[in-house]
Design a protein around this motif. Structure first.
Motif, PDB file in Angstrom:
ATOM      1  N   PRO A   4       1.311  -1.305   0.253  1.00 26.60           N
ATOM      2  CA  PRO A   4       0.342   0.298  -0.267  1.00 26.60           C
ATOM      3  C   PRO A   4       0.687   0.780  -0.066  1.00 26.60           C
ATOM      4  CG  PRO A   4      -1.175  -1.436   1.771  1.00 26.60           C
ATOM      5  CD  PRO A   4      -0.010  -2.366   1.180  1.00 26.60           C
ATOM      6  N   LEU A   5       2.212   1.162   0.613  1.00 22.58           N
ATOM      7  CA  LEU A   5       3.200   2.595   0.384  1.00 22.58           C
ATOM      8  C   LEU A   5       3.414   2.865  -0.818  1.00 22.58           C
ATOM      9  CD1 LEU A   5       4.191   4.856   1.882  1.00 22.58           C
ATOM     10  CD2 LEU A   5       6.129   2.900   2.659  1.00 22.58           C
ATOM     11  N   VAL A   6       4.088   1.533  -1.208  1.00 21.63           N
ATOM     12  CA  VAL A   6       4.465   1.591  -2.809  1.00 21.63           C
ATOM     13  C   VAL A   6       3.486   2.581  -3.807  1.00 21.63           C
ATOM     14  CG1 VAL A   6       5.389   0.547  -4.219  1.00 21.63           C
ATOM     15  CG2 VAL A   6       5.782  -0.032  -2.533  1.00 21.63           C
ATOM     16  N   ILE A   7       2.048   1.667  -3.716  1.00 23.13           N
ATOM     17  CA  ILE A   7       1.109   2.142  -4.273  1.00 23.13           C
ATOM     18  C   ILE A   7       0.783   3.832  -4.483  1.00 23.13           C
ATOM     19  CG2 ILE A   7      -1.247   2.138  -4.758  1.00 23.13           C
ATOM     20  CD1 ILE A   7      -1.201  -1.097  -4.434  1.00 23.13           C
ATOM     21  N   SER A   8       0.931   3.971  -3.121  1.00 21.77           N
ATOM     22  CA  SER A   8       0.664   4.782  -2.822  1.00 21.77           C
ATOM     23  C   SER A   8       1.316   6.460  -3.306  1.00 21.77           C
ATOM     24  CB  SER A   8       0.287   5.551  -0.976  1.00 21.77           C
ATOM     25  OG  SER A   8      -0.601   4.941  -0.267  1.00 21.77           O
ATOM     26  N   ILE A   9       2.513   6.145  -2.469  1.00 20.71           N
ATOM     27  CA  ILE A   9       4.182   6.462  -3.412  1.00 20.71           C
ATOM     28  C   ILE A   9       3.497   6.542  -4.813  1.00 20.71           C
ATOM     29  CG2 ILE A   9       6.122   6.974  -3.880  1.00 20.71           C
ATOM     30  CD1 ILE A   9       6.422   5.704  -0.949  1.00 20.71           C
ATOM     31  N   LEU A  10       3.021   5.543  -5.562  1.00 22.97           N
ATOM     32  CA  LEU A  10       3.254   5.854  -7.124  1.00 22.97           C
ATOM     33  C   LEU A  10       2.394   6.882  -7.870  1.00 22.97           C
ATOM     34  CD1 LEU A  10       4.186   1.862  -8.257  1.00 22.97           C
ATOM     35  CD2 LEU A  10       5.806   4.022  -8.357  1.00 22.97           C
ATOM     36  N   LEU A  11       0.914   6.689  -7.122  1.00 26.50           N
ATOM     37  CA  LEU A  11      -0.176   7.490  -7.365  1.00 26.50           C
ATOM     38  C   LEU A  11       0.442   8.865  -6.532  1.00 26.50           C
ATOM     39  CD1 LEU A  11      -2.740   5.046  -5.678  1.00 26.50           C
ATOM     40  CD2 LEU A  11      -2.487   5.854  -8.761  1.00 26.50           C
ATOM     41  N   ALA A  12       0.971   9.327  -5.826  1.00 26.40           N
ATOM     42  CA  ALA A  12       1.752  10.891  -6.159  1.00 26.40           C
ATOM     43  C   ALA A  12       2.511  11.432  -6.454  1.00 26.40           C
ATOM     44  CB  ALA A  12       2.351  10.782  -4.089  1.00 26.40           C
ATOM     45  N   ILE A  13       3.509  10.549  -7.397  1.00 26.22           N
ATOM     46  CA  ILE A  13       3.901  11.147  -8.130  1.00 26.22           C
ATOM     47  C   ILE A  13       3.474  10.616  -9.962  1.00 26.22           C
ATOM     48  CG2 ILE A  13       5.981  11.054  -6.477  1.00 26.22           C
ATOM     49  CD1 ILE A  13       7.298   8.419  -8.436  1.00 26.22           C
TER      50      ILE A  13
END
Length: 50
Positions: A4-13
């Motif tokens: 979930p953290l990786v997905i959140s980071i990807l969605l943010a950038i």
């Protein structure tokens, strides 16, 4: 790193990486484009017709 953290980071950038310019012409704005231009990093231009 948890998924979930990786997905959140990807969605943010992602909006910063894939930003497009949306041209508002007074005729062709769709709901999908309206959502797209509301994302951070998206650019909007108004055409002379708009």
């Amino acid at each position: 790193m948890k998924k979930p953290l990786v997905i959140s980071i990807l969605l943010a950038i992602a909006p910063l990486s894939f930003a497009a310019t949306h041209n508002l012409d007074g005729r062709t704005l769709t709901v999908d484009e309206l959502w797209a231009i509301s994302a951070p990093g998206e650019k909007v231009a108004v055409t002379p017709e708009g």
